[in-house]
Enzyme design. Structure first.
Site, PDB file in Angstrom:
ATOM      1  N   ASN A 236       3.535 -24.202 -20.168  1.00  0.00           N
ATOM      2  CA  ASN A 236       4.382 -25.272 -19.632  1.00  0.00           C
ATOM      3  C   ASN A 236       5.697 -25.438 -20.386  1.00  0.00           C
ATOM      4  OD1 ASN A 236       3.775 -26.725 -17.203  1.00  0.00           O
ATOM      5  ND2 ASN A 236       1.804 -27.263 -18.117  1.00  0.00           N
TER       6      ASN A 236
ATOM      7  N   TYR B  71      -4.086 -24.086 -21.311  1.00  0.00           N
ATOM      8  CA  TYR B  71      -3.321 -24.870 -20.339  1.00  0.00           C
ATOM      9  C   TYR B  71      -2.713 -26.050 -21.094  1.00  0.00           C
ATOM     10  CZ  TYR B  71      -2.261 -27.912 -16.344  1.00  0.00           C
ATOM     11  OH  TYR B  71      -1.626 -28.735 -15.444  1.00  0.00           O
TER      12      TYR B  71
ATOM     13  N   ASN C 132      -2.012 -19.882 -13.214  1.00  0.00           N
ATOM     14  CA  ASN C 132      -2.321 -21.281 -12.934  1.00  0.00           C
ATOM     15  C   ASN C 132      -2.583 -21.364 -11.436  1.00  0.00           C
ATOM     16  OD1 ASN C 132      -1.943 -23.991 -11.939  1.00  0.00           O
ATOM     17  ND2 ASN C 132      -1.036 -24.546 -13.906  1.00  0.00           N
TER      18      ASN C 132
ATOM     19  N   ASP D 141      -0.791 -21.037 -19.041  1.00  0.00           N
ATOM     20  CA  ASP D 141       0.325 -21.879 -18.638  1.00  0.00           C
ATOM     21  C   ASP D 141       0.664 -22.745 -19.841  1.00  0.00           C
ATOM     22  OD1 ASP D 141       2.138 -23.615 -17.581  1.00  0.00           O
ATOM     23  OD2 ASP D 141       0.799 -24.490 -16.086  1.00  0.00           O
TER      24      ASP D 141
ATOM     25  N   GLU E  44      -5.761 -24.779 -14.687  1.00  0.00           N
ATOM     26  CA  GLU E  44      -5.728 -25.892 -13.734  1.00  0.00           C
ATOM     27  C   GLU E  44      -6.734 -25.656 -12.596  1.00  0.00           C
ATOM     28  OE1 GLU E  44      -2.475 -29.070 -11.991  1.00  0.00           O
ATOM     29  OE2 GLU E  44      -1.765 -27.075 -12.536  1.00  0.00           O
TER      30      GLU E  44
ATOM     31  N   ASP F 169       1.961 -23.033  -7.147  1.00  0.00           N
ATOM     32  CA  ASP F 169       3.391 -22.965  -7.456  1.00  0.00           C
ATOM     33  C   ASP F 169       3.669 -21.994  -8.601  1.00  0.00           C
ATOM     34  OD1 ASP F 169       2.058 -24.736  -9.118  1.00  0.00           O
ATOM     35  OD2 ASP F 169       3.535 -26.341  -8.988  1.00  0.00           O
ATOM     36  N   HIS F 170       2.616 -21.399  -9.148  1.00  0.00           N
ATOM     37  CA  HIS F 170       2.754 -20.378 -10.187  1.00  0.00           C
ATOM     38  C   HIS F 170       2.423 -19.001  -9.615  1.00  0.00           C
ATOM     39  CE1 HIS F 170       2.759 -23.079 -13.843  1.00  0.00           C
ATOM     40  NE2 HIS F 170       2.312 -23.918 -12.909  1.00  0.00           N
TER      41      HIS F 170
END
Length: 262
Positions: free
Chosen positions: A152, A107, A9, A150, A36, A252-253
């Site tokens: 999530n 995603y 991501n 991702d 993303e 942040d991934h």
């Protein structure tokens, strides 16, 4: 033929073009699946990546949100996309290798902050999305397929820094974990990362809110690599490139890698 695949991501493919270039140069996976991307396809810096040897691209994009792309050194053909939960978002794209292996790049919606669909529409959309993944794979049992992205959701207790403290936090609530398990079971998918690394804490995401994310290490494993049963035993070499979370202006991934003897 061994094929190395990575999923990441990137949190804006245009803003972090330099980081993608660094990963492609230093790690050189055969295939990189991005989520993303936050860009229409025509504005993604694809020529830059083609210049690094990634001449085959299958992508879906939209302005400012979502977006998925598959960059490949190997020839691939566009294998379509799916719009689960009828969101109209660019959250899935598939590509097929010449070997017949199909790669699904997902995603999954993040789900907002409140784990209650009665007051948080986004959480309901997330649950609906994963449930429709389950239904699709029940009716279309995957063969010679890899699913990455991702998702999530951090499913296992050791996929989060504190199972007890995150039970009511979106991404690790029991209902999300249950929905993801049903989707995985419906397709017979094998969690390649955990097949390779069965024990211990393992994270692919660390919040931007943590001033020193590395020392605090309050991570979650939100990014996944799955394989259909017929090729799961061909997978090996799984790893998470934690160092990428510390690169300049990082996502942040962190990227998740796996190798497949296809």
């Amino acid at each position: 033929m061994p094929v190395t695949l990575a999923t990441w991501n990137i949190n804006s493919i245009r803003l972090r073009e330099t980081l993608v270039k660094r990963l492609l140069t230093e790690e050189a996976p055969d295939i990189l699946c991005l989520q993303e991307c936050k860009s229409p396809v025509e504005k993604m810096p694809l020529e830059t990546f083609r210049g690094l040897g990634y001449g085959h691209v299958v992508a879906r994009g939209q302005k400012g949100y979502n977006g998925v792309a598959i960059l490949s050194k190997l020839p691939v053909e566009d294998a379509g996309d799916l719009d689960f939960a009828g969101l109209g978002h660019a959250r899935h794209v598939a590509a097929r290798l010449e070997s017949g292996v199909t790669i699904h790049n997902f995603y999954v919606p993040a789900g907002g902050d409140i784990p209650d669909r009665a007051v948080n529409e986004k959480f309901g959309q997330k649950l609906d999305y994963v449930r429709e993944m389950r239904d699709f794979f029940r009716e279309n049992r995957p063969e010679r397929a890899i699913l990455v992205g991702d998702l999530n959701i951090a499913p296992r207790e050791d996929d989060v820094w504190s199972h007890k403290q995150l039970l009511k936090v979106v991404s690790h609530t029991p209902i999300e974990v249950e929905h993801l398990a049903e989707a995985q079971e419906a397709g017979g998918w094998v969690d390649v990362t955990r097949a390779d690394i069965p024990e211990g804490k393992l994270y692919s995401w660390w919040s931007y809110r943590a001033r020193d994310w590395d020392a605090a290490d309050k991570g979650r494993r939100l990014d996944h690599v799955w394989a259909s049963p017929d090729i799961a035993l061909a997978a090996h070499g799984s790893r998470i490139l934690r160092a990428a979370r510390g690169w300049d202006q990082p996502s942040d991934h962190a990227p998740v890698f796996a190798c497949f003897d296809l």
